[in-house]
Design a protein around this motif. Structure first.
Motif, short mmCIF file in Angstrom:
data_model
loop_
_atom_site.label_atom_id
_atom_site.label_comp_id
_atom_site.label_asym_id
_atom_site.label_seq_id
_atom_site.Cartn_x
_atom_site.Cartn_y
_atom_site.Cartn_z
N LEU A 1 0.82 -1.20 0.00
CA LEU A 1 0.00 0.00 0.00
C LEU A 1 0.85 1.25 0.00
O LEU A 1 2.01 1.24 0.42
N GLY A 2 0.29 2.35 -0.44
CA GLY A 2 1.04 3.60 -0.51
C GLY A 2 0.42 4.76 0.23
O GLY A 2 1.11 5.52 0.89
N GLU A 3 -0.89 4.94 0.10
CA GLU A 3 -1.56 6.08 0.72
C GLU A 3 -1.66 5.88 2.23
O GLU A 3 -1.99 4.79 2.71
N VAL A 4 -1.39 6.96 2.99
CA VAL A 4 -1.42 6.88 4.45
C VAL A 4 -2.81 6.48 4.93
O VAL A 4 -2.96 5.61 5.80
N GLY A 5 -3.85 7.13 4.40
CA GLY A 5 -5.21 6.81 4.82
C GLY A 5 -5.56 5.36 4.53
O GLY A 5 -6.22 4.70 5.36
N GLU A 6 -5.16 4.87 3.39
CA GLU A 6 -5.44 3.47 3.04
C GLU A 6 -4.70 2.52 3.97
O GLU A 6 -5.24 1.50 4.40
N VAL A 7 -3.45 2.86 4.30
CA VAL A 7 -2.66 2.03 5.21
C VAL A 7 -3.31 1.99 6.59
O VAL A 7 -3.43 0.93 7.22
N LEU A 8 -3.75 3.16 7.11
CA LEU A 8 -4.39 3.21 8.43
C LEU A 8 -5.64 2.33 8.48
O LEU A 8 -5.83 1.55 9.43
N ALA A 9 -6.49 2.46 7.47
CA ALA A 9 -7.72 1.67 7.45
C ALA A 9 -7.42 0.18 7.35
O ALA A 9 -8.07 -0.64 7.99
N THR A 10 -6.41 -0.17 6.57
CA THR A 10 -6.06 -1.58 6.41
C THR A 10 -5.48 -2.15 7.70
O THR A 10 -5.73 -3.31 8.05
N ILE A 11 -4.69 -1.35 8.41
CA ILE A 11 -4.09 -1.82 9.67
C ILE A 11 -5.18 -2.23 10.65
O ILE A 11 -5.16 -3.33 11.22
N VAL A 12 -6.15 -1.35 10.89
CA VAL A 12 -7.18 -1.67 11.90
C VAL A 12 -8.07 -2.82 11.42
O VAL A 12 -8.52 -3.64 12.24
N ASP B 1 5.21 4.13 8.24
CA ASP B 1 6.34 5.04 8.01
C ASP B 1 6.69 5.11 6.53
O ASP B 1 7.01 6.17 6.00
N ASN B 2 6.64 3.94 5.85
CA ASN B 2 6.90 3.94 4.41
C ASN B 2 5.87 4.79 3.67
O ASN B 2 6.21 5.55 2.75
N ALA B 3 4.60 4.65 4.07
CA ALA B 3 3.55 5.44 3.43
C ALA B 3 3.80 6.94 3.64
O ALA B 3 3.59 7.75 2.73
N ARG B 4 4.25 7.29 4.86
CA ARG B 4 4.57 8.69 5.12
C ARG B 4 5.71 9.17 4.23
O ARG B 4 5.66 10.28 3.66
N LEU B 5 6.75 8.33 4.08
CA LEU B 5 7.87 8.70 3.22
C LEU B 5 7.42 8.85 1.77
O LEU B 5 7.82 9.79 1.07
N TYR B 6 6.57 7.92 1.33
CA TYR B 6 6.08 8.00 -0.05
C TYR B 6 5.23 9.26 -0.24
O TYR B 6 5.28 9.92 -1.29
N GLU B 7 4.45 9.59 0.78
CA GLU B 7 3.62 10.78 0.68
C GLU B 7 4.48 12.04 0.59
O GLU B 7 4.19 12.95 -0.19
N GLU B 8 5.56 12.07 1.40
CA GLU B 8 6.48 13.21 1.31
C GLU B 8 7.11 13.29 -0.08
O GLU B 8 7.29 14.39 -0.63
N SER B 9 7.45 12.13 -0.63
CA SER B 9 8.01 12.12 -1.98
C SER B 9 7.00 12.64 -2.99
O SER B 9 7.35 13.41 -3.90
N ARG B 10 5.72 12.22 -2.84
CA ARG B 10 4.70 12.70 -3.77
C ARG B 10 4.49 14.20 -3.63
O ARG B 10 4.29 14.91 -4.63
N VAL B 11 4.52 14.70 -2.39
CA VAL B 11 4.39 16.14 -2.19
C VAL B 11 5.55 16.87 -2.86
O VAL B 11 5.36 17.89 -3.53
N SER B 12 6.77 16.33 -2.65
CA SER B 12 7.93 16.95 -3.28
C SER B 12 7.80 16.92 -4.80
O SER B 12 8.13 17.90 -5.49
N LEU B 13 7.31 15.79 -5.32
CA LEU B 13 7.15 15.68 -6.77
C LEU B 13 6.10 16.67 -7.27
O LEU B 13 6.28 17.29 -8.33
N ARG B 14 5.01 16.82 -6.49
CA ARG B 14 3.98 17.78 -6.90
C ARG B 14 4.54 19.21 -6.91
O ARG B 14 4.26 19.99 -7.82
N ARG B 15 5.34 19.52 -5.90
CA ARG B 15 5.95 20.85 -5.86
C ARG B 15 6.92 21.05 -7.02
O ARG B 15 7.02 22.14 -7.58
N LEU B 16 7.63 19.96 -7.35
CA LEU B 16 8.54 20.06 -8.49
C LEU B 16 7.77 20.33 -9.78
O LEU B 16 8.19 21.14 -10.62
#
Length: 604
Positions: free
Chosen positions: A41-52, A184-199
């Protein structure tokens, strides 16, 4: 009749054991399956829902929910499964109260069979008011740990009073470890996507403002190509030189030069100090900083940022001042550089994590699971040929730093490195163990810039765990002997193996009893220091004056003690053969006492 009943009891016990093992296998299989699904999984929200959802299914509790820590220390519920009240689904807990605070403080699981009647917890009205509507009674919480940092708590709850079994707690804790990594991986991926969007936004801004459409298109295409092909700092520096001329220098997060590219006929920029001054300005403002030096060269510096972290810088040195389009190009390249660094760090971190997990599996169990064996082979590691284990200890650096250096050299040794029980550890292949220990010690010493102890042991069969115990205890023996900077093998310290080899503890006890038993017993009964006196006597090579000074006693007191030792051991205790055995026994007794003190102290 009695035999028949005994047979029935035995069969029942055997059946219960088989049933328990089958249940544990199903639970572990489910744990691995859910961990694999989380990793995809990649999205933080999706990861949270899947965890519980998986926690709810894995434990079989009425309720499962996950609360994350915010910047103020509040626990805010982020996802839930099985809840019925809307208020509970949006609950939060202020710092310092409730079961969640207990879990965060101890960084360990905690449960109560009846939350409302639990006197061991500090109850908070804001949460207690929600309990009746939800019908919450039994509650278990386990920490979500990213390294040493608690990022939240995973809860399982039932609406009836009951205890939580050890297997349930262990299973939810193991799942929480996987969930924390996925989160934590999802958070890192999200930061990367934010950085990519800013780029991408930066790309559009440059494309709108640059005067030359063809030039902007060429730069855009080239930088994108660098990202897509997994290019590095040298590729970005070369690209900038093609479009901006001059000299481009790339520094890493520690301000070390990692790439320099010069236009044809342009010398490398020799003056680093002005660039460092400009770097501080660029880091504080977030924009490119420029200045003309006394040598007439204009230097422009753009800081590389991503996720709020400083990752390095790009600098341009040339005689002509940069125009706004050049500045934007340099800033845009710095953003691309940040994305590349994040991607590289994510890859390295993921690979190091996998290697660390494989190392832990090799040391914690034998034989290795076939799936883990295949993962090791995919990384060029044949676990059946890992015949040397080493432990490295550098007091001036955390174990994670040493592991990072070991991971960097592990491919040339066809090995695996990781942190095991707080120790920097590596499994490798080597024909000459002593030569491997010396070579790796020298390499780590240069890389870390600090003294360290390194001990290697030849692995016999699949007794990797035993080799780890020998190596780490040998490190403590070396330190107790005054060693601070050396690479060695356990064989080189075979003289002291009685101390650091747990399988020879009985031999050590027998030797010490034979040689020192009388003195030790006398000291215990009379509260005297005859063993310490013997040790000081040998340490001072039998010189009475130096021995008395070392013990801070009068000469007459020393002579009385030595006379008493002679009475207890026999007057020939100072003869060469007797003195040799006694001296060795005293030294081993001291080393074992030093190791016991280290083992009882806090983990380092």
């Amino acid at each position: 009749m009695a035999q028949s009943e005994a047979g029935a009891d035995g069969a029942r016990d055997h059946g219960e054991l088989v049933s328990y093992r089958l249940r544990r296998e199903r639970e572990l299989s489910s744990l691995y399956a859910t961990a694999r699904s989380l990793a995809a999984l990649g999205e933080v929200g999706e990861v949270l829902a899947t965890i519980v959802r998986h926690a709810h299914e894995l434990i079989g509790s009425d309720i499962a929910y996950l609360s994350l820590l915010d910047a103020e220390g509040n626990l805010k519920l982020s996802a839930s499964a099985g809840t019925i009240s809307h208020e509970f689904s949006t609950a939060w807990m202020p710092p310092g109260g409730g079961l969640g605070a207990r879990v965060i403080e101890s960084r360990a699981p905690f449960w109560v069979s009846n939350y409302r009647e639990a006197q061991v917890l500090s109850h908070r009205p804001v949460f207690d008011s929600l309990v009746p509507d939800e019908g919450l009674v039994a509650l278990l919480g386990v920490p979500l740990l990213v390294g040493e940092r608690v990022v939240g708590v995973l809860f399982a709850a039932d609406r009836t009073e009951r205890p939580f079994e050890k297997d349930e707690v262990a299973l939810l804790s193991a799942f929480a470890d996987h969930a924390a990594i996925a989160l934590d991986n999802a958070r890192l991926y999200e930061e990367s996507r934010v950085s990519l969007r800013r780029l991408r936004e930066a790309y559009r801004t440059i494309e709108e403002q640059v005067t030359s459409v063809e030039r902007a298109a060429a730069v855009h295409e080239a930088l994108t190509h660098v990202v897509l092909t997994g290019g590095g700092p040298g590729d970005i520096a070369r690209l900038l030189v093609e479009h901006l001329r001059g000299t481009v220098t790339v520094l890493d997060r520690d301000d070390r030069i990692v790439a320099v590219r010069c236009a044809e006929g342009q010398p490398a920029d020799p003056d680093r100090e002005p660039v460092r001054e400009l770097l501080e300005e660029a880091r504080s403002t977030g924009r490119c900083a420029s200045a003309r030096g006394a040598d007439g060269v204009v230097r422009s510096v753009a800081a590389v940022h991503a996720g709020g972290s400083h990752l390095g810088s790009l600098s341009l040195a040339r005689s002509a001042a940069p125009d706004p389009a050049d500045i934007r190009m340099l800033e845009r390249a710095a953003q691309i550089m940040g994305l590349l660094v994040l991607m590289r760090d994510a890859r390295v971190e993921a690979e190091e994590r996998v290697r660390g997990e494989l190392l832990t599996e090799l040391l914690a169990r034998a034989p290795l699971h076939p799936a883990h064996r295949e993962r090791a082979l995919a990384r060029g590691v044949d676990v059946d040929h890992l015949d040397v284990l080493l432990v490295a200890d550098c007091p001036g650096r955390p174990a994670s730093d040493v592991v990072r250096r070991l991971n960097a050299v592990s491919p040339e040794w066809s090995g695996l490195a990781g942190e095991y029980l707080g120790r920097a550890t590596m499994l490798l292949r080597a024909e000459d163990v002593e030569e491997a220990a010396r070579a790796l010690h020298q390499g780590l010493r240069r890389a870390l810039g600090a003294p360290l102890l390194l001990v290697a042991d030849r692995v016999t069969g699949e007794e990797r765990s035993r080799s780890f115990s020998l190596a780490q205890r040998c490190v403590e023996v070396m330190r107790a002997l005054g060693e601070e900077d050396r690479g060695a093998t356990t064989r080189q310290y075979a003289m002291y193996a009685l101390v650091f080899d747990p399988q020879r503890a009985h031999d050590l006890d027998r030797f010490l009893t034979d040689e020192l038993g009388v003195l030790l017993d006398y000291d215990r009964r009379r509260a005297t220091d005859l063993v310490a006196t013997t040790a000081a006597y040998f340490a001072q090579s039998g010189n009475l004056r130096r021995t008395a000074d070392a013990l801070h006693v009068h000469m007459n007191t020393l002579l009385k003690r030595l006379h008493r030792i002679g009475v207890l051991l026999g007057e020939d205790w100072r003869s060469p053969d007797s003195a040799l055995r006694l001296h060795l026994a005293v030294r081993l007794h001291q080393l074992r006492a030093s190791l016991d003190r280290s083992a009882s102290g806090p983990a380092g």
